[in-house]
Design a protein around this motif. Structure first.
Motif, PDB file in Angstrom:
ATOM      1  N   SER A  77      20.753   1.098 -32.789  1.00 31.84           N
ATOM      2  CA  SER A  77      21.452   2.075 -33.629  1.00 31.84           C
ATOM      3  C   SER A  77      22.752   2.459 -32.937  1.00 31.84           C
ATOM      4  O   SER A  77      22.847   2.405 -31.705  1.00 31.84           O
ATOM      5  N   ILE A  78      23.740   2.816 -33.710  1.00 35.59           N
ATOM      6  CA  ILE A  78      25.048   3.212 -33.187  1.00 35.59           C
ATOM      7  C   ILE A  78      25.345   4.607 -33.729  1.00 35.59           C
ATOM      8  O   ILE A  78      25.209   4.851 -34.923  1.00 35.59           O
ATOM      9  N   ASP A  79      25.744   5.510 -32.844  1.00 36.04           N
ATOM     10  CA  ASP A  79      25.984   6.906 -33.213  1.00 36.04           C
ATOM     11  C   ASP A  79      27.379   7.353 -32.770  1.00 36.04           C
ATOM     12  O   ASP A  79      27.522   8.103 -31.801  1.00 36.04           O
ATOM     13  N   PHE A  84      23.642   6.202 -37.352  1.00 37.72           N
ATOM     14  CA  PHE A  84      23.350   5.031 -38.171  1.00 37.72           C
ATOM     15  C   PHE A  84      21.941   4.504 -37.901  1.00 37.72           C
ATOM     16  O   PHE A  84      21.458   4.547 -36.766  1.00 37.72           O
ATOM     17  N   THR A  85      21.306   4.007 -38.958  1.00 35.29           N
ATOM     18  CA  THR A  85      19.987   3.404 -38.793  1.00 35.29           C
ATOM     19  C   THR A  85      20.150   2.073 -38.060  1.00 35.29           C
ATOM     20  O   THR A  85      21.191   1.418 -38.160  1.00 35.29           O
ATOM     21  N   PRO A  86      19.131   1.667 -37.328  1.00 34.20           N
ATOM     22  CA  PRO A  86      19.250   0.438 -36.541  1.00 34.20           C
ATOM     23  C   PRO A  86      19.369  -0.809 -37.407  1.00 34.20           C
ATOM     24  O   PRO A  86      18.792  -0.892 -38.488  1.00 34.20           O
ATOM     25  N   ARG A  87      20.149  -1.728 -36.884  1.00 34.10           N
ATOM     26  CA  ARG A  87      20.181  -3.099 -37.406  1.00 34.10           C
ATOM     27  C   ARG A  87      20.092  -3.996 -36.187  1.00 34.10           C
ATOM     28  O   ARG A  87      20.831  -3.807 -35.231  1.00 34.10           O
ATOM     29  N   GLY A  88      19.179  -4.949 -36.205  1.00 31.79           N
ATOM     30  CA  GLY A  88      18.993  -5.815 -35.049  1.00 31.79           C
ATOM     31  C   GLY A  88      18.448  -5.083 -33.844  1.00 31.79           C
ATOM     32  O   GLY A  88      18.672  -5.491 -32.710  1.00 31.79           O
ATOM     33  N   GLY A  89      17.762  -3.967 -34.085  1.00 35.44           N
ATOM     34  CA  GLY A  89      17.130  -3.238 -33.000  1.00 35.44           C
ATOM     35  C   GLY A  89      18.034  -2.263 -32.265  1.00 35.44           C
ATOM     36  O   GLY A  89      17.634  -1.682 -31.267  1.00 35.44           O
ATOM     37  N   HIS A 109      31.159   1.004 -37.751  1.00 39.59           N
ATOM     38  CA  HIS A 109      30.723   2.409 -37.750  1.00 39.59           C
ATOM     39  C   HIS A 109      31.777   3.317 -37.126  1.00 39.59           C
ATOM     40  O   HIS A 109      32.094   4.381 -37.656  1.00 39.59           O
ATOM     41  N   GLU A 110      32.290   2.888 -35.976  1.00 42.08           N
ATOM     42  CA  GLU A 110      33.268   3.699 -35.249  1.00 42.08           C
ATOM     43  C   GLU A 110      34.531   3.918 -36.080  1.00 42.08           C
ATOM     44  O   GLU A 110      35.111   5.010 -36.078  1.00 42.08           O
ATOM     45  N   PHE A 159      23.559   2.257 -43.167  1.00 36.41           N
ATOM     46  CA  PHE A 159      23.150   3.574 -43.633  1.00 36.41           C
ATOM     47  C   PHE A 159      23.207   4.556 -42.475  1.00 36.41           C
ATOM     48  O   PHE A 159      22.865   4.202 -41.344  1.00 36.41           O
ATOM     49  N   ALA A 160      23.611   5.782 -42.775  1.00 41.03           N
ATOM     50  CA  ALA A 160      23.706   6.785 -41.718  1.00 41.03           C
ATOM     51  C   ALA A 160      23.527   8.179 -42.284  1.00 41.03           C
ATOM     52  O   ALA A 160      23.709   8.420 -43.478  1.00 41.03           O
TER      53      ALA A 160
END
Length: 159
Positions: free
Chosen positions: A124-126, A117-122, A91-92, A58-59
């Motif tokens: 986040s990727i933007d 993007f919301t974090p997964r596994g602690g 995401h990229e 999710f983002a």
């Protein structure tokens, strides 16, 4: 494409495509060719799938552009972004695909796409991508904004 050729705006019987479909995008004429101005879309409900685990990602997407001759119609953009719902890509990759599709249909002077993007596994990727017309001030703008897009800490309240 002129407003008489827009098929999605005002159409109450639109079917949502659950598979990536860039052909959904519709454009219309920019009526203010003499002006440089930004158009910004904030898209807080973007969803795609992890290509490895198939878990949803999710983002919030921020799409900003300076139009040239054509502009993207917002309902078609919404349906296009929805078509990523079952699309499995990192995401990229999603951000680069969106940028390239919008450049293809609009040919803007400048455009940037930023996914928060919301974090997964602690973590986040933007991913941030942009484009400016080669050989113009917009190419220089793209370089400057790429090098400086994330210099200031942000307040993150959507995750």
């Amino acid at each position: 494409m002129d407003k008489n050729k827009l098929s999605l705006l005002g159409n109450q019987n639109v079917a949502y495509d659950f598979n990536y479909n860039p052909d959904i995008l519709e454009v219309f004429e920019n009526k203010h060719l003499e002006n440089d101005y930004f158009v910004k879309f904030n898209c807080p409900e973007f969803t795609s799938l992890c290509p490895i685990t198939s878990q949803p990602d999710f983002a919030t997407l921020y799409i900003s552009y300076i139009p040239q001759l054509k502009m993207v119609e917002s309902k078609s953009l919404k349906l296009y972004l929805f078509s990523f719902r079952n699309h499995g890509d990192f995401h990229e990759d999603c951000m680069n695909i969106i940028l390239k599709d919008l450049v293809r249909v609009m040919e803007p002077k400048y455009i940037e796409v930023w996914g928060k993007f919301t974090p997964r596994g602690g973590i986040s990727i933007d991913p941030y991508v942009n484009y400016g017309i080669m050989g113009t001030k917009y190419e220089k703008m793209a370089e400057y904004r790429l090098l400086n897009h994330d210099l200031y800490p942000e307040k993150i309240d959507n995750r």
